[in-house]
Design a protein around this motif. Structure first.
Motif, short mmCIF file in Angstrom:
data_model
loop_
_atom_site.label_atom_id
_atom_site.label_comp_id
_atom_site.label_asym_id
_atom_site.label_seq_id
_atom_site.Cartn_x
_atom_site.Cartn_y
_atom_site.Cartn_z
N LEU A 98 40.00 30.04 38.04
CA LEU A 98 41.45 29.87 38.15
C LEU A 98 41.94 28.92 37.07
N SER A 110 36.73 37.96 43.68
CA SER A 110 37.75 38.92 44.11
C SER A 110 37.23 40.32 43.84
N HIS A 131 47.52 34.98 45.50
CA HIS A 131 46.85 34.09 46.45
C HIS A 131 47.55 34.18 47.80
N TYR A 148 42.13 35.61 47.46
CA TYR A 148 42.55 35.90 46.09
C TYR A 148 42.26 37.37 45.78
#
Length: 430
Positions: A98, A110, A131, A148
């Protein structure tokens, strides 16, 4: 306003021409400003609320683990075994670092987007994630979704790079005029985003909004780019007259063809969720779409007349008009093809879909989507054709006034040229 639009030396405009031009432009500018202030929309309150808790964050994919794709069930009415297999590159998980949000710097996992039309992702790609706080056991495990989820590629950096390259090329070639053109482009975006679109959303008459917005854009952009000159003013007046004619023709054509403006999912969503007048939205889109081509033609015609008058000071109004009209006809012949190709390129997927369906040509052209594009093309072309004689006549009228008698050869000079000796070229003494 006495300067000439051309780059070469030119005689300044006569005082009468300047005052006549100001007598037209100043009321137009004041009327546009008053209408702009009067119709400026209040702050919008969006009726469409984003789902509570959803956050948009960015990240960078560091690794991808592919897994076998599950067998998709057949679609309704499709025999088993004939469905298109899933792309193996879209099945698996991605490890993402991130780069924004409250957990920036952390690593999350993810699932890759899968299904028809899914994009491909690779290690190193910048991505956008959604998110969902409370997903997958967070906040008591209220939602059974991953916290996510990869949504799309992050195209911020490529778009900024393309914008910088565009601005650099415009300034490098156009220099100061290129800088002013970029400022004019910024003014265009400001008026579209802060006036035209919000005013339509608040329920104001789209035709009036589009004409007022277009007039403001033209007055700002043309004068910023080409200077406060008489030829520029003629181009402005020609553009506004042609644009008003385009708006009237669009209104009549939409009503005659009974088009409601709903041609895709976006217009359907606006009609259902926001109660937008989609017919008016279609009308405004035709006017705004015609704007860029119209100012190209009007500026070219005004500049052509100015150069002809500078090269031939003795030309009358009729001579200037006929000479510039020949240039305008050649320009129109190529621009019309440009308009058709532009609309065809934008509708190419639809055209391919229609060709696969093998429908009769009569059913194809009466389809609402195709009929809308036909109306756009026809109305835009009619407005473009009208712009040539209107602007040419205005510019010729202004330039012919500058052809003062002293620019023409005196009668004595013409007499001497007629009495030259045909053999020696000398002029006999009086």
């Amino acid at each position: 306003m006495g300067a000439n639009h051309s780059h070469g030396p030119a005689a300044p405009s006569s005082r009468g021409t300047v005052w006549a031009t100001l007598a037209v432009i100043v009321p137009l500018a004041l009327a546009t400003l008053i209408a702009l202030i009067w119709m400026w929309p209040a702050k919008l309150t969006s009726s469409g609320q984003q789902p509570a808790g959803l956050q948009r964050v960015t990240g960078t994919i560091t690794a991808i683990t592919l897994t076998p794709c599950p067998q998709e069930p057949p679609a309704d009415g499709q025999p088993s075994g004939e469905q298109r297999p899933a792309d193996p590159a879209t099945c698996g998980d991605a490890k993402v670092e991130l780069t924004s949000g409250p957990e920036a710097g952390h690593f999350v996992t993810s699932g890759l987007p899968s299904g028809p039309g899914s994009q491909r992702f690779a290690a190193g790609d910048d991505v956008i994630l959604v998110h969902t706080p409370g997903g997958d056991g967070e906040l008591g495990g209220e939602l059974e979704v991953p916290p996510y989820q990869i949504s799309d590629h992050d195209r911020s950096s490529p778009l900024w790079l393309a914008g910088a390259a565009f601005a650099a090329a415009v300034v490098a070639f156009g220099r100061w005029r290129g800088v002013m053109a970029l400022i004019g482009l910024a003014v265009t975006f400001v008026l579209l985003l802060l006036f035209v679109i919000p005013a339509i959303l608040t329920g104001q008459q789209p035709l009036l909004v589009a004409i007022v917005g277009a007039a403001a854009i033209m007055l700002a952009v043309l004068y910023l780019t080409h200077g406060f000159t008489v030829p520029t003013s003629m181009a402005v007046v020609g553009t506004l007259v042609s644009l008003s004619l385009t708006g009237v023709l669009s209104y009549a054509a939409i009503g005659l063809a009974q088009l409601n403006g709903i041609t895709d999912e976006s217009s359907f969503y606006l009609d259902v969720s926001y109660r937008i007048n989609t017919e008016g939205l279609l009308l405004a889109s035709i006017i705004i779409g015609s704007l860029g081509v119209l100012d190209d033609v009007t500026v070219t015609q005004a500049a052509t007349v100015t150069e002809l008058a500078h090269a031939n000071p003795g030309y009358t109004f009729a001579q200037l008009y006929r000479a510039a009209a020949r240039v305008g006809r050649a320009h129109i012949a190529s621009v019309i093809n440009t308009i058709i190709l532009a609309y065809a390129g934008a509708s190419l997927p639809l055209l391919l879909l229609v060709s696969v369906g093998d429908q009769p040509i009569g059913e194809v052209v009466t389809n609402p989507v195709i009929a809308t594009e036909i109306v756009r093309s026809v109305v835009g072309t009619l407005g473009l054709i009208a712009a040539v004689p209107i602007t040419t006549a205005l510019a010729a009228l202004a330039s012919a006034r500058k052809a003062a008698p002293e620019h023409r050869p005196p009668p004595a000079a013409r007499h001497r040229r007629r009495t030259e000796d045909p053999l020696t070229g000398s002029i006999p003494p009086p």
